[in-house]
Motif scaffolding. Structure first.
Motif, PDB file in Angstrom:
ATOM      1  N   ARG A   9       8.656   7.835  14.296  1.00  0.00           N
ATOM      2  CA  ARG A   9       9.824   7.133  14.804  1.00  0.00           C
ATOM      3  C   ARG A   9       9.457   5.677  15.051  1.00  0.00           C
ATOM      4  O   ARG A   9       8.280   5.312  14.993  1.00  0.00           O
ATOM      5  N   TRP A  10      10.471   4.839  15.279  1.00  0.00           N
ATOM      6  CA  TRP A  10      10.253   3.463  15.689  1.00  0.00           C
ATOM      7  C   TRP A  10      10.143   3.387  17.210  1.00  0.00           C
ATOM      8  O   TRP A  10      10.881   4.075  17.925  1.00  0.00           O
ATOM      9  N   LEU A  11       9.244   2.543  17.696  1.00  0.00           N
ATOM     10  CA  LEU A  11       9.095   2.354  19.131  1.00  0.00           C
ATOM     11  C   LEU A  11       8.364   1.046  19.376  1.00  0.00           C
ATOM     12  O   LEU A  11       7.449   0.685  18.624  1.00  0.00           O
ATOM     13  N   ALA A  12       8.745   0.331  20.415  1.00  0.00           N
ATOM     14  CA  ALA A  12       8.014  -0.859  20.848  1.00  0.00           C
ATOM     15  C   ALA A  12       7.872  -0.830  22.360  1.00  0.00           C
ATOM     16  O   ALA A  12       8.843  -0.554  23.083  1.00  0.00           O
ATOM     17  N   VAL A  13       6.655  -1.109  22.832  1.00  0.00           N
ATOM     18  CA  VAL A  13       6.337  -1.104  24.254  1.00  0.00           C
ATOM     19  C   VAL A  13       5.575  -2.375  24.586  1.00  0.00           C
ATOM     20  O   VAL A  13       4.703  -2.799  23.818  1.00  0.00           O
ATOM     21  N   THR A  14       5.913  -3.000  25.704  1.00  0.00           N
ATOM     22  CA  THR A  14       5.128  -4.127  26.204  1.00  0.00           C
ATOM     23  C   THR A  14       4.361  -3.662  27.439  1.00  0.00           C
ATOM     24  O   THR A  14       4.501  -2.518  27.889  1.00  0.00           O
ATOM     25  N   GLU A  15       3.583  -4.557  28.013  1.00  0.00           N
ATOM     26  CA  GLU A  15       2.804  -4.201  29.194  1.00  0.00           C
ATOM     27  C   GLU A  15       3.670  -3.865  30.397  1.00  0.00           C
ATOM     28  O   GLU A  15       3.178  -3.292  31.376  1.00  0.00           O
ATOM     29  N   THR A  16       4.957  -4.206  30.345  1.00  0.00           N
ATOM     30  CA  THR A  16       5.862  -3.872  31.440  1.00  0.00           C
ATOM     31  C   THR A  16       6.706  -2.637  31.145  1.00  0.00           C
ATOM     32  O   THR A  16       7.503  -2.224  31.984  1.00  0.00           O
ATOM     33  N   GLY A  17       6.521  -2.042  29.947  1.00  0.00           N
ATOM     34  CA  GLY A  17       7.248  -0.822  29.645  1.00  0.00           C
ATOM     35  C   GLY A  17       7.927  -0.837  28.292  1.00  0.00           C
ATOM     36  O   GLY A  17       7.879  -1.827  27.557  1.00  0.00           O
ATOM     37  N   PRO A  18       8.590   0.271  27.939  1.00  0.00           N
ATOM     38  CA  PRO A  18       9.228   0.384  26.628  1.00  0.00           C
ATOM     39  C   PRO A  18      10.453  -0.510  26.499  1.00  0.00           C
ATOM     40  O   PRO A  18      11.170  -0.757  27.468  1.00  0.00           O
ATOM     41  N   LEU A  19      10.664  -0.986  25.273  1.00  0.00           N
ATOM     42  CA  LEU A  19      11.855  -1.760  24.948  1.00  0.00           C
ATOM     43  C   LEU A  19      12.928  -0.829  24.397  1.00  0.00           C
ATOM     44  O   LEU A  19      12.660   0.319  24.061  1.00  0.00           O
ATOM     45  N   GLY A  20      14.130  -1.355  24.266  1.00  0.00           N
ATOM     46  CA  GLY A  20      15.208  -0.547  23.707  1.00  0.00           C
ATOM     47  C   GLY A  20      15.219  -0.546  22.188  1.00  0.00           C
ATOM     48  O   GLY A  20      16.075   0.085  21.573  1.00  0.00           O
ATOM     49  N   TRP A  21      14.263  -1.219  21.587  1.00  0.00           N
ATOM     50  CA  TRP A  21      14.214  -1.377  20.133  1.00  0.00           C
ATOM     51  C   TRP A  21      13.926  -0.059  19.435  1.00  0.00           C
ATOM     52  O   TRP A  21      13.008   0.663  19.806  1.00  0.00           O
ATOM     53  N   LYS A  22      14.724   0.245  18.387  1.00  0.00           N
ATOM     54  CA  LYS A  22      14.545   1.487  17.635  1.00  0.00           C
ATOM     55  C   LYS A  22      14.532   1.241  16.130  1.00  0.00           C
ATOM     56  O   LYS A  22      14.902   2.108  15.346  1.00  0.00           O
ATOM     57  N   GLY A  23      14.123   0.034  15.741  1.00  0.00           N
ATOM     58  CA  GLY A  23      13.965  -0.244  14.327  1.00  0.00           C
ATOM     59  C   GLY A  23      15.222  -0.652  13.591  1.00  0.00           C
ATOM     60  O   GLY A  23      15.207  -0.781  12.366  1.00  0.00           O
ATOM     61  N   GLU A  24      16.317  -0.909  14.326  1.00  0.00           N
ATOM     62  CA  GLU A  24      17.555  -1.291  13.637  1.00  0.00           C
ATOM     63  C   GLU A  24      17.580  -2.767  13.276  1.00  0.00           C
ATOM     64  O   GLU A  24      18.302  -3.180  12.364  1.00  0.00           O
ATOM     65  N   THR A  25      16.802  -3.586  13.989  1.00  0.00           N
ATOM     66  CA  THR A  25      16.790  -5.036  13.805  1.00  0.00           C
ATOM     67  C   THR A  25      15.350  -5.533  13.817  1.00  0.00           C
ATOM     68  O   THR A  25      14.446  -4.826  14.281  1.00  0.00           O
TER      69      THR A  25
END
Length: 211
Positions: A160-176
């Protein structure tokens, strides 16, 4: 100071979890070549020694043709290190020679590439097969950022798509496209090629373009 060679800006094509889907792989690699990427990186599970297709000969032929480099995953580790007699009898010598070039992890253009989370040890089979929890869990993602110093770490394995920063997961799911903000570090899971997904990372503009 000048950038080290492995930190020079690049356009990197990323594929992961191919699982012997050679037709999709051929289309993705052709698209990446048409985009003029500098390097193609595979994040593991190129072939599936535990599945029914086991088309590693064709997969590696394509990856070799496009000059790809990569890391091993839990499903293809048996082709990369200590190949069994059964594997040596089943697959071409060129296949095993190419798979022997796969590494536990790679560092390219200031980024970290592995099949599993950076804090796990890809040279330990049990870590490669780890499915306990999710990379974005509060108890897990800090371990990834503590394990490596890179601005961005990329992995597969989770399909799956996922992006996390040091403050936690983002809402990004690979659509943009994912734009990496200055001063932030990222852990990114790339979706599987067997579902038609791949990505282009531009480390000059620091943008990941999911396809």
């Amino acid at each position: 100071p000048p950038l080290a060679p492995n930190e020079m800006p690049m356009r990197i094509g990323i594929v992961t979890d191919i699982h012997d889907e050679t037709a999709i792989l051929a289309e993705a690699l052709a698209a990446l070549r048409a985009e003029g990427v500098d390097q193609i990186v595979s994040l593991g599970d190129t072939s599936d020694l535990h599945g029914k297709w086991q088309d590693a000969d064709r997969v590696t032929e394509l990856l070799r043709q496009y000059g790809a480099v990569g890391v091993w995953g839990n499903h293809d580790h048996g082709l990369c290190r200590d190949a069994s007699n059964e594997a040596r009898a089943k697959f071409a010598p060129e296949t095993l020679a190419f798979m022997a070039t796969m590494r536990p992890r790679l560092e390219i253009a200031g980024c970290h590439f592995s099949h599993v989370e950076p804090w796990l040890n890809p040279e330990v089979v049990e870590d490669l097969w780890c499915f306990d929890g999710r990379p974005e869990d509060d108890s897990r993602y800090p371990k990834s950022f503590a394990a490596v110093p890179h601005r961005a770490a990329f992995m597969g394995h989770c399909h799956r798509w996922l992006a996390v920063t040091e403050t936690g997961p983002l809402g990004w799911k690979g659509e943009t496209p994912l734009h990496f903000e200055d001063g932030k570090r990222y852990l990114v899971v790339v979706a599987p090629l067997f579902n038609g997904a791949f990505a282009i990372l531009d480390t000059d503009r620091w943008v990941l373009d999911p396809r």
